[in-house]
Design a protein around this motif. Structure first.
Motif, PDB file in Angstrom:
ATOM      1  N   THR A  81       0.840  -1.203   0.000  1.00  0.00           N
ATOM      2  CA  THR A  81       0.000   0.000   0.000  1.00  0.00           C
ATOM      3  C   THR A  81       0.874   1.252   0.000  1.00  0.00           C
ATOM      4  O   THR A  81       0.594   2.226  -0.718  1.00  0.00           O
ATOM      5  CB  THR A  81      -0.948   0.005   1.219  1.00  0.00           C
ATOM      6  OG1 THR A  81      -1.788  -1.142   1.139  1.00  0.00           O
ATOM      7  CG2 THR A  81      -1.802   1.258   1.249  1.00  0.00           C
ATOM      8  N   ILE A  82       1.929   1.234   0.791  1.00  0.00           N
ATOM      9  CA  ILE A  82       2.874   2.359   0.799  1.00  0.00           C
ATOM     10  C   ILE A  82       3.475   2.536  -0.596  1.00  0.00           C
ATOM     11  O   ILE A  82       3.546   3.651  -1.121  1.00  0.00           O
ATOM     12  CB  ILE A  82       3.984   2.147   1.854  1.00  0.00           C
ATOM     13  CG1 ILE A  82       3.398   2.248   3.264  1.00  0.00           C
ATOM     14  CG2 ILE A  82       5.122   3.154   1.661  1.00  0.00           C
ATOM     15  CD1 ILE A  82       4.362   1.844   4.366  1.00  0.00           C
ATOM     16  N   ALA A  83       3.881   1.420  -1.225  1.00  0.00           N
ATOM     17  CA  ALA A  83       4.477   1.488  -2.562  1.00  0.00           C
ATOM     18  C   ALA A  83       3.467   2.032  -3.576  1.00  0.00           C
ATOM     19  O   ALA A  83       3.810   2.875  -4.419  1.00  0.00           O
ATOM     20  CB  ALA A  83       4.962   0.108  -2.986  1.00  0.00           C
ATOM     21  N   ARG A  84       2.237   1.553  -3.496  1.00  0.00           N
ATOM     22  CA  ARG A  84       1.188   2.036  -4.403  1.00  0.00           C
ATOM     23  C   ARG A  84       0.990   3.543  -4.236  1.00  0.00           C
ATOM     24  O   ARG A  84       0.899   4.284  -5.223  1.00  0.00           O
ATOM     25  CB  ARG A  84      -0.119   1.299  -4.108  1.00  0.00           C
ATOM     26  CG  ARG A  84      -1.266   1.736  -4.962  1.00  0.00           C
ATOM     27  CD  ARG A  84      -2.550   0.995  -4.545  1.00  0.00           C
ATOM     28  NE  ARG A  84      -3.667   1.891  -4.636  1.00  0.00           N
ATOM     29  CZ  ARG A  84      -4.137   2.674  -3.680  1.00  0.00           C
ATOM     30  NH1 ARG A  84      -3.587   2.659  -2.493  1.00  0.00           N
ATOM     31  NH2 ARG A  84      -5.158   3.460  -3.876  1.00  0.00           N
ATOM     32  N   ASN A  85       0.946   4.014  -3.001  1.00  0.00           N
ATOM     33  CA  ASN A  85       0.774   5.447  -2.749  1.00  0.00           C
ATOM     34  C   ASN A  85       1.956   6.261  -3.271  1.00  0.00           C
ATOM     35  O   ASN A  85       1.775   7.369  -3.789  1.00  0.00           O
ATOM     36  CB  ASN A  85       0.533   5.705  -1.265  1.00  0.00           C
ATOM     37  CG  ASN A  85      -0.811   5.174  -0.809  1.00  0.00           C
ATOM     38  OD1 ASN A  85      -1.706   4.914  -1.607  1.00  0.00           O
ATOM     39  ND2 ASN A  85      -0.958   4.983   0.495  1.00  0.00           N
ATOM     40  N   LYS A  86       3.146   5.720  -3.131  1.00  0.00           N
ATOM     41  CA  LYS A  86       4.341   6.402  -3.674  1.00  0.00           C
ATOM     42  C   LYS A  86       4.238   6.516  -5.199  1.00  0.00           C
ATOM     43  O   LYS A  86       4.579   7.549  -5.773  1.00  0.00           O
ATOM     44  CB  LYS A  86       5.628   5.642  -3.297  1.00  0.00           C
ATOM     45  CG  LYS A  86       5.999   5.751  -1.847  1.00  0.00           C
ATOM     46  CD  LYS A  86       6.479   7.130  -1.542  1.00  0.00           C
ATOM     47  CE  LYS A  86       6.900   7.282  -0.100  1.00  0.00           C
ATOM     48  NZ  LYS A  86       7.230   8.678   0.199  1.00  0.00           N
TER      49      LYS A  86
END
Length: 186
Positions: A81-86
């Motif tokens: 999720t963090i990667a997707r948001n980045k």
């Protein structure tokens, strides 16, 4: 330690959150780093961009480890999720270019020079005076067309006059105004 099970991932996150355990982070990074990069590439990021975004995501994992809540999501869900948001943030930055402060649309107009302001005032007075000399029906058409910004058809509907009459009165008014304001055309 080779992190392979979700329980191992939770333990690694707990160690990172509680004591900033670098070995635990290295193990977590070793497991998720390549997977996050592959996910970002499948999502449309170029390899270099995916590498950079994966690095940023893992740095965020390090910084925000204490905010991970195992009751809300698994470690892998949280990291992806963090990667997707980045990736979304990078896409938005790419599609919203930086403003050019020298863009003429952003530069305020220079202040009007005093002599120009005076001349503008004289022209405005001359226009008002010229409108006052027009027959009332022509002055009314002129006010509606230019000061109220109405279309000729709107004026015709509003006044109940035929469209041709509205246009004729405007043409006559403009012709008379032009004659009276000839000195300002220079």
């Amino acid at each position: 330690m080779d992190a392979v099970t979700p329980e191992d991932h939770k333990q690694l996150m707990a160690r990172i959150a509680s004591s900033r355990d670098k070995a635990a982070f290295a193990a977590l990074f070793g497991h998720f780093g390549p997977r996050v990069k592959a996910y970002l590439m499948r999502s449309g990021s170029a390899p270099d961009s995916a590498e950079e975004l994966a690095q940023e995501a893992m740095v965020m994992v390090w910084r925000k480890a204490e905010s991970f809540d195992p009751s809300q999501a698994s470690v892998s869900t949280w990291i992806f999720t963090i990667a997707r948001n980045k990736r979304i943030d990078a896409y938005r930055r790419m599609n919203r270019p930086e403003l050019d402060e020298n863009d003429p649309a952003l530069v305020p107009d220079a202040p009007t020079a005093p002599d120009d302001a005076y001349a503008d005032g004289e022209v405005s007075q001359a226009i008002r005076a010229a409108v006052e000399t027009l027959p009332e029906e022509q002055a009314e058409m002129l006010r509606k067309a230019f000061f109220e910004d109405k279309a000729h058809s709107e004026i015709a509907a509003e006044t109940g006059l035929p469209l041709g009459t509205v246009k004729s009165r405007l043409r006559l008014a403009i012709g008379r105004m032009r004659k009276q304001l000839k000195e300002f055309e220079e």
